[in-house]
Write an enzyme that holds these catalytic residues in place. Structure first.
Site, PDB file in Angstrom:
ATOM      1  N   LYS A  63     -16.879   1.202  -2.338  1.00  0.00           N
ATOM      2  CA  LYS A  63     -16.229   1.477  -1.060  1.00  0.00           C
ATOM      3  C   LYS A  63     -17.046   2.511  -0.287  1.00  0.00           C
ATOM      4  O   LYS A  63     -16.705   3.688  -0.221  1.00  0.00           O
ATOM      5  CB  LYS A  63     -14.795   1.970  -1.287  1.00  0.00           C
ATOM      6  CG  LYS A  63     -13.880   0.920  -1.905  1.00  0.00           C
ATOM      7  CD  LYS A  63     -12.466   1.430  -2.072  1.00  0.00           C
ATOM      8  CE  LYS A  63     -11.559   0.348  -2.643  1.00  0.00           C
ATOM      9  NZ  LYS A  63     -10.164   0.828  -2.815  1.00  0.00           N
ATOM     10  N   LYS A  99     -11.691   4.187   5.235  1.00  0.00           N
ATOM     11  CA  LYS A  99     -10.520   5.027   4.932  1.00  0.00           C
ATOM     12  C   LYS A  99     -10.916   6.287   4.177  1.00  0.00           C
ATOM     13  O   LYS A  99     -10.205   7.293   4.216  1.00  0.00           O
ATOM     14  CB  LYS A  99      -9.470   4.231   4.157  1.00  0.00           C
ATOM     15  CG  LYS A  99      -9.965   3.592   2.852  1.00  0.00           C
ATOM     16  CD  LYS A  99      -9.849   4.480   1.647  1.00  0.00           C
ATOM     17  CE  LYS A  99     -10.479   3.843   0.430  1.00  0.00           C
ATOM     18  NZ  LYS A  99     -10.422   4.687  -0.767  1.00  0.00           N
ATOM     19  N   THR A 125      -5.059   6.571  -0.592  1.00  0.00           N
ATOM     20  CA  THR A 125      -6.156   7.528  -0.658  1.00  0.00           C
ATOM     21  C   THR A 125      -5.819   8.822   0.067  1.00  0.00           C
ATOM     22  O   THR A 125      -6.268   9.895  -0.332  1.00  0.00           O
ATOM     23  CB  THR A 125      -7.438   6.900  -0.073  1.00  0.00           C
ATOM     24  OG1 THR A 125      -7.667   5.647  -0.709  1.00  0.00           O
ATOM     25  CG2 THR A 125      -8.636   7.787  -0.305  1.00  0.00           C
ATOM     26  N   SER A 157     -14.368   5.658 -13.466  1.00  0.00           N
ATOM     27  CA  SER A 157     -12.956   5.411 -13.740  1.00  0.00           C
ATOM     28  C   SER A 157     -12.488   4.056 -13.227  1.00  0.00           C
ATOM     29  O   SER A 157     -11.764   3.334 -13.929  1.00  0.00           O
ATOM     30  CB  SER A 157     -12.097   6.530 -13.147  1.00  0.00           C
ATOM     31  OG  SER A 157     -12.305   6.645 -11.754  1.00  0.00           O
TER      32      SER A 157
END
Length: 336
Positions: free
Chosen positions: A108, A191, A248, A14
């Site tokens: 990430k 995170k 997030t 995505s």
């Protein structure tokens, strides 16, 4: 006339698709997807139905499952695959990539085993290329729905950053610069672990006060480790730090938060992952994050509790009891 810059994005998920669609509004862009059906859907129907439902993509965006042909024409290469697949895909791209082509990471996470950040992986596989990342509080579906957002191009070379900014900028997607690659990249990776803890708070129904406490103390953990690894503490107050953490931890669209919420509702990690079609990076990264913390003598009690739930079978409820038992010290004693 100035020759158009060909952007090539590797990865059919995505976020990779969203970045490719943004770039295609500015310059010729091709996206490679390992799955031929996803590539064909993007190329012929201007959709990525598997991951983005019926959201339209920029019509000029081209899709392909031929990695070699795509990489060979790249003037800018964007790596949009999960961190644990990054080394493999970069290796496949290496023989076809022209010298000095800038490479941007969207990943990430932290590689299991090596404890390397995505840009470090890319640098080891693709030496001699300017390397950076594009990161920020960016939820793919919201951006494709036309909601305003911002990101950072992080690279130590200001001139490279200035050249890359307009390739991804649109009236609703603002791209800033940051020379702190280490801090920008670690904010995005770390995170994800805190987002799992935030999701567990929602699944357990412990309340907004508790969740705010976990997110805030989680930012302190992220900053402590990030600074210990060489990041600038100011970076963790910006888009790739606090901004990415807030998005997030709070969004229903966040995969890592969803993992935590379902763990909080009583599911096992195996049951949660079996119901997901995309990677939640925090699940893979949390043990590696703790290895880095131990190497640098950094305290990360929230990450420790997440690891116990994800990797050792502890319940989310017991994890939150463990956090309540943590002794309170000065709020700022270890942040910088």
């Amino acid at each position: 006339m100035t020759k158009p810059v060909n952007v090539v994005v590797l990865g059919g998920g995505s976020w990779a698709t969203t970045v490719a669609s943004l770039a295609a509004t500015n310059t010729p862009t091709t996206i490679w997807a390992r799955d031929a059906d996803v590539a064909r859907d993007i190329d012929e129907h201007h959709r990525n139905s598997r991951f983005l439902e019926d959201r339209p993509l920029t019509e000029s965006l081209r899709g392909t499952d031929d990695l070699a042909a795509a990489v060979a024409k790249a003037d800018v290469l964007v790596m949009g695959v999960p961190s644990q697949a990054l080394r493999e895909v970069a290796g496949l791209a290496a023989p076809h990539l022209r010298p000095w082509v800038p490479v941007l990471s969207l990943s990430k996470g932290i590689e299991v085993g090596t404890r390397l950040r995505p840009t470090q992986i890319i640098g080891s596989v693709l030496p001699g290329h300017p390397i950076g990342l594009l990161a920020g509080p960016n939820l793919a579906r919201e951006i494709l729905d036309g909601k305003a957002a911002a990101a950072v191009v992080a690279t130590p070379d200001t001139e490279v950053a200035k050249a890359l900014q307009p390739l991804f900028s649109t009236p609703l997607f603002r791209v800033y610069r940051n020379a702190d690659v280490v801090g920008s990249e670690l904010g995005g990776a770390l995170k994800n672990v805190i987002a799992i803890a935030s999701g567990m708070a929602d699944g357990l129904g412990v309340g907004d006060n508790t969740r705010a406490m976990v997110v805030t103390r989680g930012l302190a953990e992220v900053t402590r480790l990030g600074v210990a690894l060489g990041g600038d503490p100011v970076t963790f107050t910006g888009l790739t730090g606090l901004g990415d953490l807030l998005a997030t931890c709070s969004s229903k669209l966040s995969r890592n938060r969803r993992v935590g919420e379902e763990l909080g509702s009583g599911k096992t990690i195996e049951e949660v992952l079996a119901g997901m079609s995309q990677v939640a990076e925090g699940v893979k990264s949390v043990r590696t994050v703790l290895e880095l913390a131990a190497m640098h003598d950094v305290s990360m009690p929230i990450a420790e509790e997440v690891d116990a739930v994800v990797n050792e079978g502890r319940s989310a409820r017991d994890a939150y009891r463990g956090l309540r038992a943590e002794a309170a010290q000065s709020e700022h004693h270890e942040v910088a």
